[in-house]
Design an enzyme around this catalytic site. Structure first.
Site, short mmCIF file in Angstrom:
data_model
loop_
_atom_site.label_atom_id
_atom_site.label_comp_id
_atom_site.label_asym_id
_atom_site.label_seq_id
_atom_site.Cartn_x
_atom_site.Cartn_y
_atom_site.Cartn_z
N GLU A 173 26.53 68.26 31.20
CA GLU A 173 27.56 67.29 31.61
C GLU A 173 28.97 67.89 31.52
O GLU A 173 28.96 69.25 30.83
CB GLU A 173 27.57 66.40 29.93
CG GLU A 173 25.77 65.33 29.08
CD GLU A 173 26.63 65.01 28.38
OE1 GLU A 173 28.13 65.09 27.45
OE2 GLU A 173 25.34 64.42 28.23
N TYR A 184 32.58 70.13 27.46
CA TYR A 184 33.79 69.83 27.80
C TYR A 184 34.91 70.38 27.20
O TYR A 184 36.62 70.36 28.16
CB TYR A 184 33.41 68.33 26.63
CG TYR A 184 32.69 67.64 26.80
CD1 TYR A 184 33.44 66.54 28.28
CD2 TYR A 184 31.96 67.43 26.98
CE1 TYR A 184 32.50 65.86 28.60
CE2 TYR A 184 30.46 66.71 27.14
CZ TYR A 184 30.81 65.61 28.23
OH TYR A 184 30.31 64.50 28.92
N ASN A 227 25.76 71.15 28.12
CA ASN A 227 27.56 70.62 28.36
C ASN A 227 28.81 70.69 27.63
O ASN A 227 28.69 71.50 26.49
CB ASN A 227 26.66 68.98 26.93
CG ASN A 227 25.74 68.11 27.27
OD1 ASN A 227 25.22 68.41 28.58
ND2 ASN A 227 25.32 67.11 26.88
N HIS A 246 18.96 60.19 22.70
CA HIS A 246 20.53 60.79 22.64
C HIS A 246 20.14 60.06 21.82
O HIS A 246 21.47 59.41 21.96
CB HIS A 246 20.47 60.22 24.21
CG HIS A 246 22.15 60.14 24.78
ND1 HIS A 246 22.39 61.12 26.05
CD2 HIS A 246 23.49 60.74 24.40
CE1 HIS A 246 23.37 61.46 26.12
NE2 HIS A 246 23.97 61.28 24.67
#
Ligand code: BGP
Length: 468
Positions: free
Chosen positions: A365, A297, A295, A119
């Site tokens: 995420e 966003y 993920n 990560h």
């Protein structure tokens, strides 16, 4: 009321990572990581010069219990390479003990651990040896990965190799968000390729151990949306996909590497080195990922270039081929500067369904970082209705994709407790649970904690907007 029709054992939970929560930077034999080193060297680049203060290293039991009380059945964290194998060769028993404790505590609380290996963090010695430009580092990572599978693979049913590998490339070699803060198109592409090879070699090591569980990768997928139907804008969106998504997604799922990217690199003189055996790894169908983490966003709105770049001496980056487009009137989270476009989660899932064999995927995420949330405290509780709205809207679009056949098996937020955000440190907070740094890092539930708890219990949300 919008009732979900998710599969049995749908994963509800949250992601976080070692470097963003553990702290205990040099305790119990941990070596310096690239982030520890950078923080020491250029502290001023981190918001309010704050290091990670969550102290998950000592408070993991408390944090895992909080997750259980939120009704989570799964959590994702990462193993810090610099803690487990500090010198790259010798396994640190204290590191093993810590990660065993974390995994066992999750299992004892009926929480499925999803363990990620990289990560954004590597030991400082690996960074100084060339980071992802070095084949020695690729070898050392393969050893680290194999060691993790051997140590924890009896209990961990889902491993992932990398979190957002393209962000490592962008941050380190194109846009100056991570060390070594270089700007080099070619080095970026070399790092991209080497990370892909490191991933494939880790998957190979995993398959050889015959653990018979699952291995995947966590990709940030921001659907490319062209400004207009103008062919130049359409081409910009194509380039954005090539550079940020297809270079990882295609080889991981379809055993191909985008030929157009190689053509572009040759034409514009940023071709990287491909070593013997690399292409055979990409072609090996047994090394396809078992699942993906997505993920999400924000979308990537893009347009063609407004001006000619400096052809003569320019330090080119992918923005030579497309540019980000600030669509007038877009809804924005002003603290993070990211667009809020819940439909994007649907577009990303449908892309995987329609173009990538409907590979099993979970949302790994999704979340909203807001600054100075203390101003919303009412009766001691942060009233984060904006976060509730954000999650609801994304869940509604995710449900729509599932109802249209997307193979999505879970939803993880980023992150259930506020944590350290790289250069933004503690500027923007993402949690359903507040980390009160003025009160000894006390964990305090926000209003959204109750929302997520009841959403999971009811498998439904109050939502009646039309999804168009
Ligand atoms: C993702 C990372 C996470 C997390 C998140 C929020 O890209 O995988 O580690 O940090 O973004 O972004 P930020 O912390 O930069 O606000």
């Amino acid at each position: 009321m919008l009732k979900f029709d998710f599969k049995k054992n749908f994963l509800w939970g949250s992601a976080f990572s070692g470097p963003q929560t553990e702290g205990a930077f040099f305790e119990d034999g941990k070596a310096s990581s690239n982030w520890d080193y950078w923080f020491k060297k250029e502290k001023y680049r981190f918001f309010n010069e704050q290091p990670c203060r969550n102290d998950f290293y000592h408070r993991y039991e408390e944090d895992i219990l909080i997750a259980k009380n939120l009704n989570f059945n799964s959590l994702r964290t990462s193993i810090q390479w610099s803690r487990l194998i500090p010198d790259g060769k010798t396994v640190n028993p204290k590191g093993v003990e810590f990660y065993n404790n974390v995994i066992n505590t999750m299992l004892a609380n009926n929480i499925k651990p999803i363990i990620n290996l990289f990560h954004f963090d590597m030991p400082t010695w690996a960074q100084e040896n060339g980071g992802w430009l070095s084949l020695e580092v690729v070898d050392a990572f393969t050893f680290f990965a194999k060691t993790c599978f051997e140590l924890f693979g009896d209990r961990v049913e889902m491993f992932t190799t990398f979190n957002e590998p393209i962000v490592v490339v962008e941050g380190s070699y194109w846009y100056d968000w991570h060390i070594p803060n270089e700007i080099s198109m070619q080095d970026g592409m070399q790092a991209q390729w080497n990370i892909l090879i490191a991933h494939l070699r880790a998957v190979k090591a995993y398959r050889e151990l015959k653990l018979d569980r699952q291995i995947g990768c966590l990709l940030n997928i921001s659907p490319s949306i062209a400004r207009s139907k103008n062919p130049a804008d359409q081409e910009a969106a194509y380039y954005h996909d090539l550079f940020t998504l297809n270079c990882f997604l295609d080889p991981m799922v379809k055993n191909t590497y985008p030929e157009d990217l190689i053509k572009l690199a040759k034409k514009h003189n940023f071709m990287w080195t491909i070593n013997p055996g690399d292409e055979a790894l990409i072609a090996d169908e047994s090394l396809r990922v078992d699942f993906l983490g997505l993920n999400y966003y924000q979308p990537a709105r893009v347009k063609c270039l407004d001006y000619l770049p400096n052809f003569a001496n320019g330090a080119i980056t992918p923005h030579y081929f497309y540019q980000p487009y600030d669509m007038p009137g877009r809804k924005i989270n002003p603290y993070r500067g990211w667009e809020i476009f819940p439909k994007g989660i649907y577009l990303a899932l449908m892309n995987l369904k329609n173009n990538y064999n409907n590979i099993p995927v979970y949302i790994s995420e999704n979340g909203m970082g807001v600054e100075n949330e203390e101003r919303f405290i009412k009766d001691g509780v942060i009233d984060d209705q904006y976060r509730i709205n954000f999650v609801k809207e994304h869940l509604a679009w995710m449900q729509k994709a599932i109802s249209e056949g997307a193979n999505c098996f879970g939803y993880h937020s980023w992150a259930y407790i506020d944590n350290w955000s790289w250069m933004n440190a503690y500027k923007n907070r993402y949690g359903f649970v507040q980390l009160d740094l003025d009160n000894n890092g006390q964990r305090v539930l926000k209003k959204s904690a109750e929302f997520i708890q009841t959403t999971i219990a009811n498998q439904a949300i109050n939502y009646d907007e039309e999804l168009i």
